[in-house]
Motif scaffolding. Structure first.
Motif, short mmCIF file in Angstrom:
data_model
loop_
_atom_site.label_atom_id
_atom_site.label_comp_id
_atom_site.label_asym_id
_atom_site.label_seq_id
_atom_site.Cartn_x
_atom_site.Cartn_y
_atom_site.Cartn_z
N ILE A 126 55.36 -3.05 32.59
CA ILE A 126 54.68 -4.06 31.78
C ILE A 126 53.53 -4.70 32.55
O ILE A 126 52.42 -4.85 32.03
N ASP A 129 50.65 -2.09 32.88
CA ASP A 129 49.96 -1.84 31.62
C ASP A 129 49.10 -3.03 31.17
O ASP A 129 48.15 -2.86 30.41
N ASN A 130 49.44 -4.23 31.63
CA ASN A 130 48.76 -5.43 31.16
C ASN A 130 48.07 -6.19 32.29
O ASN A 130 47.78 -7.38 32.17
N TYR A 131 47.76 -5.50 33.37
CA TYR A 131 47.19 -6.13 34.56
C TYR A 131 45.88 -6.88 34.27
O TYR A 131 45.64 -7.94 34.82
N THR A 132 45.05 -6.34 33.40
CA THR A 132 43.76 -7.00 33.13
C THR A 132 43.93 -8.33 32.41
O THR A 132 43.10 -9.22 32.55
N VAL A 133 45.01 -8.49 31.67
CA VAL A 133 45.24 -9.72 30.92
C VAL A 133 46.07 -10.72 31.75
O VAL A 133 45.80 -11.91 31.76
N ILE A 170 49.46 -13.29 26.99
CA ILE A 170 50.00 -12.11 26.30
C ILE A 170 50.10 -12.37 24.81
O ILE A 170 49.84 -11.49 23.99
N THR A 173 46.41 -12.11 23.40
CA THR A 173 45.75 -10.80 23.46
C THR A 173 46.61 -9.67 22.94
O THR A 173 46.10 -8.62 22.59
N MET A 175 50.44 -7.55 23.80
CA MET A 175 50.90 -6.80 24.96
C MET A 175 50.70 -5.31 24.75
O MET A 175 50.93 -4.78 23.67
N VAL A 176 50.30 -4.65 25.80
CA VAL A 176 50.13 -3.21 25.79
C VAL A 176 51.41 -2.59 26.35
O VAL A 176 51.90 -3.04 27.40
N TRP A 177 51.99 -1.64 25.65
CA TRP A 177 53.15 -0.91 26.17
C TRP A 177 52.82 0.57 26.11
O TRP A 177 52.64 1.13 25.05
#
Length: 180
Positions: A126, A129-133, A170, A173, A175-177
């Motif tokens: 997690i 995958d979501n480091y930019t946010v 999160i 924006t 969450m990206v999974w």
């Protein structure tokens, strides 16, 4: 010419530290003590630890649950108590710090793409995958929203963050999974 001054008083929630007394006997013993005696014991425990020696306690309160709430004079001192936990042992052998978490529900996760039992790998996935946010996020727990989730093709998970700002990021924006 007007100048803005910052408020000197912070919200009390930023200055509170709660200690969970897991031993019911210890919690019962604290109930027999006066408020000033509880405060004295907390202050002694804090002073006996090198990392928290200079922390000033403003107030101490025992909750109905038996746990102890400690109010410091500022947020820096509350942070010191949270980071240097050696003082907690002075309140009971099984005492521990209660760390609040901020849960976010994420819908539509394929049940075969995530292994909740491997918390470390799931959290790392997690965060990656979501480091930019959420580059500075800490996740304390990930779990299925319901027990029946594993019987479905897709379901919802709860992701618990230690920082409310990261949880809000999160939420705003999404969450990206990208689970394997």
């Amino acid at each position: 010419r007007a100048t803005k001054t910052q408020p000197t008083v912070t919200a009390y929630k930023d200055r509170v530290v709660t200690v969970k007394l897991k031993d019911h006997g210890v919690a019962r013993r604290f109930r027999t003590l006066s408020a000033s005696r509880i405060r004295h014991q907390v202050e002694t425990s804090i002073r006996d630890n090198t990392g928290t020696k200079l922390v000033k306690v403003v107030a101490v309160h025992q909750l109905k649950s038996g746990d102890i709430q400690i109010f410091t004079s500022n947020t820096t001192e509350a942070t010191q108590l949270k980071e240097h936990r050696g003082w907690i042992g002075g309140l009971g052998e099984h005492a521990g710090l209660i760390v609040p978490s901020y849960g976010v529900i994420v819908h539509g996760i394929s049940t075969n793409s995530i292994n909740i039992k491997d918390q470390k790998a799931t959290v790392q996935q997690i965060l990656a995958d979501n480091y930019t946010v959420i580059p500075k996020a800490e996740i304390s727990h990930v779990g299925w929203l319901t027990k029946e989730s594993t019987l479905k093709r897709a379901s919802s998970i709860v992701v618990e963050f230690t920082d409310p700002e990261m949880a809000n990021a999160i939420i705003y924006t999404g969450m990206v999974w990208d689970g394997q």
